[in-house]
Design a protein around this motif. Structure first.
Motif, PDB file in Angstrom:
ATOM      1  N   SER A 106       0.886  -1.103   0.004  1.00 39.59           N
ATOM      2  CA  SER A 106      -0.071   0.110   0.123  1.00 39.59           C
ATOM      3  C   SER A 106       0.812   1.251   0.144  1.00 39.59           C
ATOM      4  N   ILE A 107       0.260   2.370  -0.462  1.00 38.26           N
ATOM      5  CA  ILE A 107       1.134   3.443  -0.644  1.00 38.26           C
ATOM      6  C   ILE A 107       0.656   4.570   0.243  1.00 38.26           C
ATOM      7  N   LEU A 108       1.239   5.440   0.900  1.00 35.29           N
ATOM      8  CA  LEU A 108       0.804   6.613   1.645  1.00 35.29           C
ATOM      9  C   LEU A 108       1.528   7.768   0.692  1.00 35.29           C
ATOM     10  N   VAL A 109       0.680   8.751   0.306  1.00 40.26           N
ATOM     11  CA  VAL A 109       1.240   9.884  -0.581  1.00 40.26           C
ATOM     12  C   VAL A 109       0.342  11.226  -0.133  1.00 40.26           C
ATOM     13  N   PHE A 110       1.237  12.244  -0.071  1.00 44.60           N
ATOM     14  CA  PHE A 110       0.772  13.740   0.445  1.00 44.60           C
ATOM     15  C   PHE A 110       1.082  14.350  -0.811  1.00 44.60           C
ATOM     16  N   PRO A 111      -0.111  14.398  -1.705  1.00 44.61           N
ATOM     17  CA  PRO A 111       0.356  15.205  -3.239  1.00 44.61           C
ATOM     18  C   PRO A 111       0.904  16.416  -3.078  1.00 44.61           C
ATOM     19  N   GLY A 112       0.454  17.254  -1.828  1.00 47.05           N
ATOM     20  CA  GLY A 112       1.187  18.486  -1.617  1.00 47.05           C
ATOM     21  C   GLY A 112       2.620  18.491  -1.468  1.00 47.05           C
ATOM     22  N   GLY A 113       3.258  17.374  -1.063  1.00 42.03           N
ATOM     23  CA  GLY A 113       4.683  17.293  -1.165  1.00 42.03           C
ATOM     24  C   GLY A 113       5.376  18.450  -0.209  1.00 42.03           C
ATOM     25  N   GLY A 114       6.494  18.825  -0.637  1.00 42.81           N
ATOM     26  CA  GLY A 114       7.357  19.808  -0.009  1.00 42.81           C
ATOM     27  C   GLY A 114       6.686  21.270   0.176  1.00 42.81           C
ATOM     28  N   ARG A 115       6.055  21.526  -0.714  1.00 42.34           N
ATOM     29  CA  ARG A 115       5.301  23.027  -0.707  1.00 42.34           C
ATOM     30  C   ARG A 115       4.081  22.975   0.336  1.00 42.34           C
ATOM     31  N   GLU A 116       3.260  21.710   0.547  1.00 42.73           N
ATOM     32  CA  GLU A 116       2.230  21.660   1.618  1.00 42.73           C
ATOM     33  C   GLU A 116       2.963  21.653   2.931  1.00 42.73           C
ATOM     34  N   VAL A 117       4.233  21.292   3.187  1.00 42.78           N
ATOM     35  CA  VAL A 117       4.720  21.262   4.454  1.00 42.78           C
ATOM     36  C   VAL A 117       5.420  22.473   4.824  1.00 42.78           C
ATOM     37  N   LEU A 118       5.784  23.271   3.526  1.00 40.20           N
ATOM     38  CA  LEU A 118       6.379  24.706   4.052  1.00 40.20           C
ATOM     39  C   LEU A 118       5.234  25.583   3.775  1.00 40.20           C
ATOM     40  N   LYS A 119       4.186  25.425   4.731  1.00 38.30           N
ATOM     41  CA  LYS A 119       3.399  26.489   4.496  1.00 38.30           C
ATOM     42  C   LYS A 119       3.577  27.894   4.935  1.00 38.30           C
ATOM     43  N   ARG A 120       2.632  28.777   4.494  1.00 35.64           N
ATOM     44  CA  ARG A 120       2.687  30.209   4.829  1.00 35.64           C
ATOM     45  C   ARG A 120       1.581  30.630   5.636  1.00 35.64           C
ATOM     46  N   GLU A 121       1.689  31.918   6.085  1.00 40.00           N
ATOM     47  CA  GLU A 121       0.528  32.351   6.992  1.00 40.00           C
ATOM     48  C   GLU A 121      -0.877  32.329   6.236  1.00 40.00           C
ATOM     49  N   GLY A 122      -1.872  31.815   7.025  1.00 40.12           N
ATOM     50  CA  GLY A 122      -3.315  31.630   6.100  1.00 40.12           C
ATOM     51  C   GLY A 122      -3.419  30.348   5.455  1.00 40.12           C
ATOM     52  N   GLU A 123      -2.478  29.596   5.382  1.00 38.35           N
ATOM     53  CA  GLU A 123      -2.393  28.169   4.322  1.00 38.35           C
ATOM     54  C   GLU A 123      -2.785  27.103   5.168  1.00 38.35           C
ATOM     55  N   GLN A 124      -3.154  27.344   6.494  1.00 34.15           N
ATOM     56  CA  GLN A 124      -3.592  26.060   7.262  1.00 34.15           C
ATOM     57  C   GLN A 124      -4.516  25.297   6.667  1.00 34.15           C
ATOM     58  N   TYR A 125      -4.315  24.020   6.551  1.00 32.34           N
ATOM     59  CA  TYR A 125      -5.197  22.751   6.254  1.00 32.34           C
ATOM     60  C   TYR A 125      -5.681  23.319   4.710  1.00 32.34           C
ATOM     61  N   GLN A 126      -4.865  23.619   3.842  1.00 35.86           N
ATOM     62  CA  GLN A 126      -5.172  24.065   2.336  1.00 35.86           C
ATOM     63  C   GLN A 126      -4.266  22.884   1.663  1.00 35.86           C
ATOM     64  N   LEU A 127      -5.013  22.429   0.813  1.00 38.24           N
ATOM     65  CA  LEU A 127      -4.256  21.416  -0.261  1.00 38.24           C
ATOM     66  C   LEU A 127      -3.897  21.964  -1.269  1.00 38.24           C
ATOM     67  N   ILE A 128      -2.506  21.863  -1.307  1.00 38.02           N
ATOM     68  CA  ILE A 128      -1.612  22.730  -2.342  1.00 38.02           C
ATOM     69  C   ILE A 128      -1.020  21.733  -3.219  1.00 38.02           C
ATOM     70  N   TRP A 129      -1.554  21.071  -3.971  1.00 42.32           N
ATOM     71  CA  TRP A 129      -1.463  20.065  -4.928  1.00 42.32           C
ATOM     72  C   TRP A 129      -1.115  20.272  -6.329  1.00 42.32           C
ATOM     73  N   LYS A 130      -1.138  21.655  -6.581  1.00 40.92           N
ATOM     74  CA  LYS A 130      -0.505  22.069  -8.030  1.00 40.92           C
ATOM     75  C   LYS A 130      -1.227  21.392  -9.279  1.00 40.92           C
ATOM     76  N   GLU A 131      -0.093  20.782  -9.974  1.00 39.78           N
ATOM     77  CA  GLU A 131      -0.786  20.021 -11.360  1.00 39.78           C
ATOM     78  C   GLU A 131      -0.178  18.446 -11.021  1.00 39.78           C
ATOM     79  N   ARG A 132      -0.240  18.067  -9.837  1.00 42.36           N
ATOM     80  CA  ARG A 132       0.294  16.612  -9.438  1.00 42.36           C
ATOM     81  C   ARG A 132      -0.945  15.768  -9.715  1.00 42.36           C
ATOM     82  N   TYR A 133      -0.712  14.987 -10.612  1.00 40.05           N
ATOM     83  CA  TYR A 133      -1.760  13.928 -11.041  1.00 40.05           C
ATOM     84  C   TYR A 133      -1.031  12.366 -10.993  1.00 40.05           C
TER      85      TYR A 133
END
Length: 256
Positions: A106-133
């Motif tokens: 089984s696979i565990l994946v966070f499509p937001g990757g490094g950008r979703e980890v390095l959040k900025r102010e006001g981005e709490q709980y936002q999915l930042i998946w960009k063009e990842r498909y």
């Protein structure tokens, strides 16, 4: 490719986080160790506290030997990469992922990757998946169901003291990004982290909710792919809202 799963190591490193964040897990009925799946969720800021809890829960409670797809940068640091490997993580190169899927993990994946980890102010709980498909294409290729899950709490343990936007939006930094090699190295500024006011995390209860399995429909074109990914995202957002209600009810119960 040999995947490492050190059950004792996973349990040991997650035990302190369990005591500190007292996690609650919901939706266990959607976890089935006999059927490999792709577990897809939101990534919390810095991503080092709730991810091990998910891996520990799936592996030690449900016998799901989940392989975590990690950012390439984790594997540049000798000791750090060994820690990641003990948690069953692999470098997120597509052929590596294909190989472990051929082995039935089984696979565990966070499509937001490094950008979703390095959040900025006001981005709490936002999915930042960009063009990842790509994760959905791999799931379709190997016939894996998608199990969306939501993680609540991790985006509230740090208060941002320095917002990365101050650097990324600076006109001089933007000039640096015009150099193709630097733009690639800095990932358009995505690798610039925001810094917390206090490096010690707040004690916030964590909640996790696994959602019903989703069978990937017959995807014929990019539009089908976009629509299905949006459906997964909406499931995660809905689960986050549900967890906030559950947390509020738990807090009220403790007060009374």
């Amino acid at each position: 490719m040999q995947v490492k799963h050190d059950a004792a190591w996973i349990k040991r490193l997650s035990s302190l986080a369990k005591l500190y964040f007292t996690p609650t897990f919901l939706g266990a009925e959607h976890i089935d160790a006999s059927r490999p799946a792709m577990y897809v969720g939101n990534h919390s800021i810095y991503g080092v506290f709730d991810s091990p809890l998910v891996i520990d829960y799936l592996y030690n409670e449900h016998k799901v030997a989940v392989v975590s797809i990690a950012d390439h940068s984790h594997f540049y640091i000798p000791l750090w990469r060994e820690i990641f490997k003990k948690f069953g993580a692999i470098d997120g190169i597509r052929e590596y992922v294909r190989e472990v899927m051929r082995q039935g993990y089984s696979i565990l994946v966070f499509p937001g990757g490094g950008r979703e980890v390095l959040k900025r102010e006001g981005e709490q709980y936002q999915l930042i998946w960009k063009e990842r498909y790509g994760f959905l294409k791999l799931a379709q290729e190997f016939g894996y169901d998608i199990v969306p899950f939501a993680a609540l709490g991790g985006d509230e343990i740090f208060e941002i003291g320095f917002d990365a936007r101050h650097i990324v939006e600076n006109k001089y930094f933007q000039k640096i990004l015009k150099v193709p090699a630097l733009n690639k190295l800095l990932r358009k500024g995505d690798v610039i982290p925001s810094l917390p006011k206090n490096p010690f995390p707040k004690r916030v209860p964590f909640y996790f909710q696994f959602q019903p399995r989703q069978v990937i429909p017959e995807i014929q074109n990019q539009q089908d792919l976009v629509l299905f990914r949006e459906q997964i995202q909406q499931q995660i957002y809905h689960a986050l809202d549900n967890l906030k209600e559950i947390r509020a009810a738990d807090l009220n119960q403790h007060k009374s």
